[in-house]
Design a protein around this motif. Structure first.
Motif, PDB file in Angstrom:
ATOM      1  N   VAL A  24      62.218  87.255  71.270  1.00 32.79           N
ATOM      2  CA  VAL A  24      62.648  85.990  71.881  1.00 32.79           C
ATOM      3  C   VAL A  24      63.121  85.012  70.797  1.00 32.79           C
ATOM      4  O   VAL A  24      64.146  84.346  70.941  1.00 32.79           O
ATOM      5  CB  VAL A  24      61.514  85.379  72.734  1.00 32.79           C
ATOM      6  CG1 VAL A  24      61.885  83.988  73.222  1.00 32.79           C
ATOM      7  CG2 VAL A  24      61.192  86.290  73.914  1.00 32.79           C
ATOM      8  N   GLY A  25      62.370  84.949  69.704  1.00 30.83           N
ATOM      9  CA  GLY A  25      62.752  84.059  68.601  1.00 30.83           C
ATOM     10  C   GLY A  25      64.090  84.450  67.988  1.00 30.83           C
ATOM     11  O   GLY A  25      64.905  83.591  67.637  1.00 30.83           O
ATOM     12  N   THR A  26      64.328  85.743  67.878  1.00 27.24           N
ATOM     13  CA  THR A  26      65.588  86.215  67.306  1.00 27.24           C
ATOM     14  C   THR A  26      66.772  85.875  68.208  1.00 27.24           C
ATOM     15  O   THR A  26      67.827  85.453  67.733  1.00 27.24           O
ATOM     16  CB  THR A  26      65.510  87.733  67.061  1.00 27.24           C
ATOM     17  OG1 THR A  26      64.430  87.985  66.158  1.00 27.24           O
ATOM     18  CG2 THR A  26      66.798  88.264  66.470  1.00 27.24           C
ATOM     19  N   VAL A  27      66.591  86.029  69.502  1.00 26.43           N
ATOM     20  CA  VAL A  27      67.661  85.666  70.445  1.00 26.43           C
ATOM     21  C   VAL A  27      67.915  84.153  70.390  1.00 26.43           C
ATOM     22  O   VAL A  27      69.063  83.708  70.411  1.00 26.43           O
ATOM     23  CB  VAL A  27      67.309  86.126  71.884  1.00 26.43           C
ATOM     24  CG1 VAL A  27      68.277  85.541  72.905  1.00 26.43           C
ATOM     25  CG2 VAL A  27      67.314  87.650  71.960  1.00 26.43           C
ATOM     26  N   ALA A  28      66.836  83.387  70.284  1.00 22.70           N
ATOM     27  CA  ALA A  28      66.994  81.928  70.181  1.00 22.70           C
ATOM     28  C   ALA A  28      67.752  81.555  68.901  1.00 22.70           C
ATOM     29  O   ALA A  28      68.608  80.668  68.907  1.00 22.70           O
ATOM     30  CB  ALA A  28      65.631  81.240  70.227  1.00 22.70           C
ATOM     31  N   ARG A  29      67.450  82.245  67.816  1.00 20.03           N
ATOM     32  CA  ARG A  29      68.163  81.984  66.547  1.00 20.03           C
ATOM     33  C   ARG A  29      69.643  82.333  66.688  1.00 20.03           C
ATOM     34  O   ARG A  29      70.515  81.608  66.229  1.00 20.03           O
ATOM     35  CB  ARG A  29      67.553  82.769  65.397  1.00 20.03           C
ATOM     36  CG  ARG A  29      68.356  82.617  64.095  1.00 20.03           C
ATOM     37  CD  ARG A  29      67.618  83.084  62.851  1.00 20.03           C
ATOM     38  NE  ARG A  29      66.833  84.263  62.995  1.00 20.03           N
ATOM     39  CZ  ARG A  29      67.204  85.480  62.602  1.00 20.03           C
ATOM     40  NH1 ARG A  29      68.376  85.679  62.049  1.00 20.03           N
ATOM     41  NH2 ARG A  29      66.387  86.509  62.747  1.00 20.03           N
ATOM     42  N   TRP A  30      69.921  83.463  67.331  1.00 19.35           N
ATOM     43  CA  TRP A  30      71.308  83.852  67.559  1.00 19.35           C
ATOM     44  C   TRP A  30      72.028  82.775  68.377  1.00 19.35           C
ATOM     45  O   TRP A  30      73.172  82.422  68.060  1.00 19.35           O
ATOM     46  CB  TRP A  30      71.378  85.201  68.275  1.00 19.35           C
ATOM     47  CG  TRP A  30      72.779  85.521  68.693  1.00 19.35           C
ATOM     48  CD1 TRP A  30      73.759  86.064  67.920  1.00 19.35           C
ATOM     49  CD2 TRP A  30      73.361  85.244  69.963  1.00 19.35           C
ATOM     50  NE1 TRP A  30      74.926  86.155  68.642  1.00 19.35           N
ATOM     51  CE2 TRP A  30      74.705  85.656  69.910  1.00 19.35           C
ATOM     52  CE3 TRP A  30      72.865  84.696  71.142  1.00 19.35           C
ATOM     53  CZ2 TRP A  30      75.564  85.532  70.989  1.00 19.35           C
ATOM     54  CZ3 TRP A  30      73.714  84.571  72.219  1.00 19.35           C
ATOM     55  CH2 TRP A  30      75.052  84.994  72.134  1.00 19.35           C
ATOM     56  N   ALA A  31      71.371  82.258  69.402  1.00 20.16           N
ATOM     57  CA  ALA A  31      71.990  81.223  70.246  1.00 20.16           C
ATOM     58  C   ALA A  31      72.314  79.977  69.423  1.00 20.16           C
ATOM     59  O   ALA A  31      73.385  79.379  69.576  1.00 20.16           O
ATOM     60  CB  ALA A  31      71.072  80.875  71.410  1.00 20.16           C
ATOM     61  N   VAL A  32      71.406  79.593  68.551  1.00 17.54           N
ATOM     62  CA  VAL A  32      71.672  78.430  67.694  1.00 17.54           C
ATOM     63  C   VAL A  32      72.831  78.734  66.751  1.00 17.54           C
ATOM     64  O   VAL A  32      73.743  77.912  66.575  1.00 17.54           O
ATOM     65  CB  VAL A  32      70.408  78.021  66.893  1.00 17.54           C
ATOM     66  CG1 VAL A  32      70.739  76.971  65.840  1.00 17.54           C
ATOM     67  CG2 VAL A  32      69.331  77.505  67.843  1.00 17.54           C
ATOM     68  N   SER A  33      72.842  79.919  66.160  1.00 21.87           N
ATOM     69  CA  SER A  33      73.904  80.254  65.207  1.00 21.87           C
ATOM     70  C   SER A  33      75.267  80.334  65.895  1.00 21.87           C
ATOM     71  O   SER A  33      76.288  80.068  65.265  1.00 21.87           O
ATOM     72  CB  SER A  33      73.596  81.560  64.477  1.00 21.87           C
ATOM     73  OG  SER A  33      73.675  82.651  65.354  1.00 21.87           O
ATOM     74  N   ALA A  34      75.280  80.689  67.179  1.00 16.97           N
ATOM     75  CA  ALA A  34      76.545  80.747  67.917  1.00 16.97           C
ATOM     76  C   ALA A  34      77.065  79.356  68.242  1.00 16.97           C
ATOM     77  O   ALA A  34      78.265  79.172  68.423  1.00 16.97           O
ATOM     78  CB  ALA A  34      76.359  81.551  69.204  1.00 16.97           C
ATOM     79  N   GLY A  35      76.169  78.369  68.293  1.00 14.59           N
ATOM     80  CA  GLY A  35      76.591  77.043  68.696  1.00 14.59           C
ATOM     81  C   GLY A  35      76.707  76.020  67.587  1.00 14.59           C
ATOM     82  O   GLY A  35      77.262  74.941  67.799  1.00 14.59           O
ATOM     83  N   VAL A  36      76.192  76.345  66.410  1.00 12.26           N
ATOM     84  CA  VAL A  36      76.214  75.374  65.312  1.00 12.26           C
ATOM     85  C   VAL A  36      77.161  75.887  64.228  1.00 12.26           C
ATOM     86  O   VAL A  36      76.920  76.959  63.660  1.00 12.26           O
ATOM     87  CB  VAL A  36      74.799  75.147  64.734  1.00 12.26           C
ATOM     88  CG1 VAL A  36      74.839  74.192  63.551  1.00 12.26           C
ATOM     89  CG2 VAL A  36      73.860  74.614  65.814  1.00 12.26           C
ATOM     90  N   PRO A  37      78.206  75.156  63.919  1.00 14.17           N
ATOM     91  CA  PRO A  37      79.192  75.634  62.942  1.00 14.17           C
ATOM     92  C   PRO A  37      78.771  75.365  61.493  1.00 14.17           C
ATOM     93  O   PRO A  37      77.837  74.602  61.227  1.00 14.17           O
ATOM     94  CB  PRO A  37      80.429  74.798  63.284  1.00 14.17           C
ATOM     95  CG  PRO A  37      79.857  73.506  63.770  1.00 14.17           C
ATOM     96  CD  PRO A  37      78.590  73.870  64.503  1.00 14.17           C
ATOM     97  N   VAL A  38      79.482  75.991  60.578  1.00  9.51           N
ATOM     98  CA  VAL A  38      79.363  75.661  59.158  1.00  9.51           C
ATOM     99  C   VAL A  38      80.214  74.416  58.935  1.00  9.51           C
ATOM    100  O   VAL A  38      81.364  74.361  59.348  1.00  9.51           O
ATOM    101  CB  VAL A  38      79.867  76.818  58.278  1.00  9.51           C
ATOM    102  CG1 VAL A  38      79.903  76.419  56.811  1.00  9.51           C
ATOM    103  CG2 VAL A  38      79.007  78.056  58.489  1.00  9.51           C
TER     104      VAL A  38
END
Length: 137
Positions: A24-38
């Motif tokens: 669950v934590g890994t999916v949540a991290r993926w979701a954040v990485s998909a929505g937050v740009p560099v």
């Protein structure tokens, strides 16, 4: 005569709990990485998950500590949410890879700033999580 309790690392139920929390934590991290740009070379997604995870871990562990000696239920919460979810949500390996890319890409000042904000920010986030747990008790 009672049988001795198996150590947590040998209890398959606890291992499943850690694995489920980690998934669950890994999916949540993926979701954040998909929505937050560099932004301007700063890997903000990793910074965000590591700061949020630090806050959550401080809040969780202080909350559990304030409930007294660890029971089986508290152990399940600690392992499922702390080791599992927070372990899967935060990422030291991405942090290290991003630092390496910044340095090898000719941006050592950005790397140094990113490392400083990550480490000091993580410490501040843990303290804030602990403070929130103290205030809500």
């Amino acid at each position: 005569m009672s049988t001795p309790e198996a150590p947590p690392h040998r209890d398959p139920r606890l291992l499943v709990l850690v694995g489920a929390g980690g998934a669950v934590g890994t999916v949540a991290r993926w979701a954040v990485s998909a929505g937050v740009p560099v932004v301007s070379g700063w890997p903000l997604a990793t910074l965000t998950v590591n700061l949020l995870g630090s806050f959550a871990l401080g809040l969780l562990l202080e909350s559990l500590l304030r409930r007294g000696p660890e029971t089986a239920a508290l152990r399940r919460r600690r392992l499922g949410l702390g080791t599992g979810f927070c372990g899967g949500f935060t990422t030291c390996s991405s942090f290290a890879v991003e630092l390496d890319r910044l340095v090898s890409g000719g941006h050592p000042a950005t790397a140094l700033g990113y490392a400083a904000v990550s480490l000091l920010g993580g410490l501040v986030a843990v303290v804030l999580g602990i403070a929130c747990a103290v205030r809500t008790r």
